[in-house]
Design a protein around this motif. Sequence first.
Motif, PDB file in Angstrom:
ATOM      1  N   HIS A   1      75.985  65.408 -87.484  1.00 37.09           N
ATOM      2  CA  HIS A   1      74.765  65.226 -86.694  1.00 37.09           C
ATOM      3  C   HIS A   1      73.753  64.270 -87.358  1.00 37.09           C
ATOM      4  O   HIS A   1      73.122  63.452 -86.678  1.00 37.09           O
ATOM      5  CB  HIS A   1      74.131  66.610 -86.479  1.00 37.09           C
ATOM      6  CG  HIS A   1      72.919  66.614 -85.621  1.00 37.09           C
ATOM      7  ND1 HIS A   1      72.967  66.693 -84.252  1.00 37.09           N
ATOM      8  CD2 HIS A   1      71.601  66.549 -85.936  1.00 37.09           C
ATOM      9  CE1 HIS A   1      71.742  66.687 -83.772  1.00 37.09           C
ATOM     10  NE2 HIS A   1      70.889  66.588 -84.767  1.00 37.09           N
TER      11      HIS A   1
ATOM     12  N   HIS B   1      72.219  60.647 -86.016  1.00 40.71           N
ATOM     13  CA  HIS B   1      70.805  60.260 -85.843  1.00 40.71           C
ATOM     14  C   HIS B   1      70.600  58.825 -86.367  1.00 40.71           C
ATOM     15  O   HIS B   1      69.841  58.049 -85.798  1.00 40.71           O
ATOM     16  CB  HIS B   1      69.887  61.211 -86.604  1.00 40.71           C
ATOM     17  CG  HIS B   1      69.400  62.373 -85.775  1.00 40.71           C
ATOM     18  ND1 HIS B   1      68.731  62.206 -84.588  1.00 40.71           N
ATOM     19  CD2 HIS B   1      69.481  63.710 -85.967  1.00 40.71           C
ATOM     20  CE1 HIS B   1      68.414  63.394 -84.083  1.00 40.71           C
ATOM     21  NE2 HIS B   1      68.863  64.328 -84.896  1.00 40.71           N
TER      22      HIS B   1
ATOM     23  N   SER C   1      63.877  65.254 -88.792  1.00 38.89           N
ATOM     24  CA  SER C   1      64.179  66.100 -87.628  1.00 38.89           C
ATOM     25  C   SER C   1      63.590  67.480 -87.843  1.00 38.89           C
ATOM     26  O   SER C   1      62.814  67.698 -88.778  1.00 38.89           O
ATOM     27  CB  SER C   1      65.694  66.162 -87.440  1.00 38.89           C
ATOM     28  OG  SER C   1      66.267  66.927 -88.458  1.00 38.89           O
TER      29      SER C   1
ATOM     30  N   ASP D   1      67.416  65.054 -80.166  1.00 38.02           N
ATOM     31  CA  ASP D   1      68.867  65.256 -80.055  1.00 38.02           C
ATOM     32  C   ASP D   1      69.417  64.766 -78.720  1.00 38.02           C
ATOM     33  O   ASP D   1      68.876  65.074 -77.659  1.00 38.02           O
ATOM     34  CB  ASP D   1      69.186  66.745 -80.242  1.00 38.02           C
ATOM     35  CG  ASP D   1      68.998  67.161 -81.690  1.00 38.02           C
ATOM     36  OD1 ASP D   1      68.822  66.271 -82.543  1.00 38.02           O
ATOM     37  OD2 ASP D   1      69.039  68.366 -81.949  1.00 38.02           O
TER      38      ASP D   1
END
Length: 338
Positions: free
Chosen positions: A111, A115, A136, A303
């Motif tokens: 993840h 990003h 984040s 996201d």
Amino acid sequence: MPVTILGIESSCDETSAAVLIDGQIVSNITADQSVHAKYGGVVPELASRAHQANIIPVVSATLRDANIDLKKLNAVAFTQGPGLLGALMVGTSYAKGLALALDIPLIAVHHMQAHILAHFIKYPHPQFPFLCLTVSGGHTQIVLAQDHLQMKVIGQTIDDAAGEAFDKTAKMLGLNYPGGPLIDKYAKQGNGDKFHFPEPQVPDLNFSFSGLKTSILYFLRDEIRKNENFIQENLYDLCASIQKTIAGILLKKMIKAAKHTGIREIAISGGVSANSELRRLFTENAKELGWNIYIPDLEYCTDNAAMIAITGYYKYLKKEFAEQTIIPLARIPELKSH
Ligand code: KG4
Ligand code: ZN
């Protein structure tokens, strides 16, 4: 033959699917989960259930929007971690089932790497090597990107993430979760120089936000003792001052990282990179610092599955495929800290 990839993201409280054809995103649809707002944070079990309810409609809508049939897919990319285990389980199981049924490759995506690769959805792309500040809800990292798939964490938070700093202070101000976007909204009408909070003194390229959170807590407690309406009367200025402090801390560390590495290709990514003050501050200072600055479009900051699909594309080109035995991981050590 064009390469068509379906991306699936389900690590936290957004269920998202995207279709990418030959490196171009043609559809990206995200379902937010409003169910968490009144709890002041994401409730993992509720997130998993909402993902279960959302995943099939979101994928169907994305394929419809892209005007393609499932049979056209060449690979399925999904978020393996980090994130909430139950939430990740939904996307992982769905992706595994689909890859098996269609007999196409399965691609596991990190993840945090996604990003960063969100910067390759649209032009201009950063040139390698570049530095990315990934901010984040769960992470705050400075990453040295040497290649699409080779990245090294050179600094990170030792306690709260920048997004948590926004969300937790927003909660103290009586704002709903996620508080970051609300602080941003109210700050637009406030004066960021009205209140001053101490900046953490952390050596090297690491961050700390828990001290700032505590000092805001004590400051509010003392002011409320003197005037019980203190927050209501000063909400806009409080939001602007908190936002200015956090953005300032992030910029200072990035200046240090750029000096330390000699790199002037600078990117920001992750949910907090949607913050208008952070975007303004980095853009305003870039010229004087001699930086080429890269800031994603708003839809690619928080996201989304487009970033999963583009990461899947680079892994597809290198044939980095996953086995059907793969499992989701709440913590995943792939982006190495030096
Ligand atoms: O990247 P993201 O969508 O999810 C994670 O991977 O954690 O980031 C979510 C975080 C939350 O803490 C949210 O409050 C913050 O990003 N955020 C913002 C803004 N939009 C989202 N923080 C400050 N200002 C914003 N405009
Ligand atoms: Zn994220």
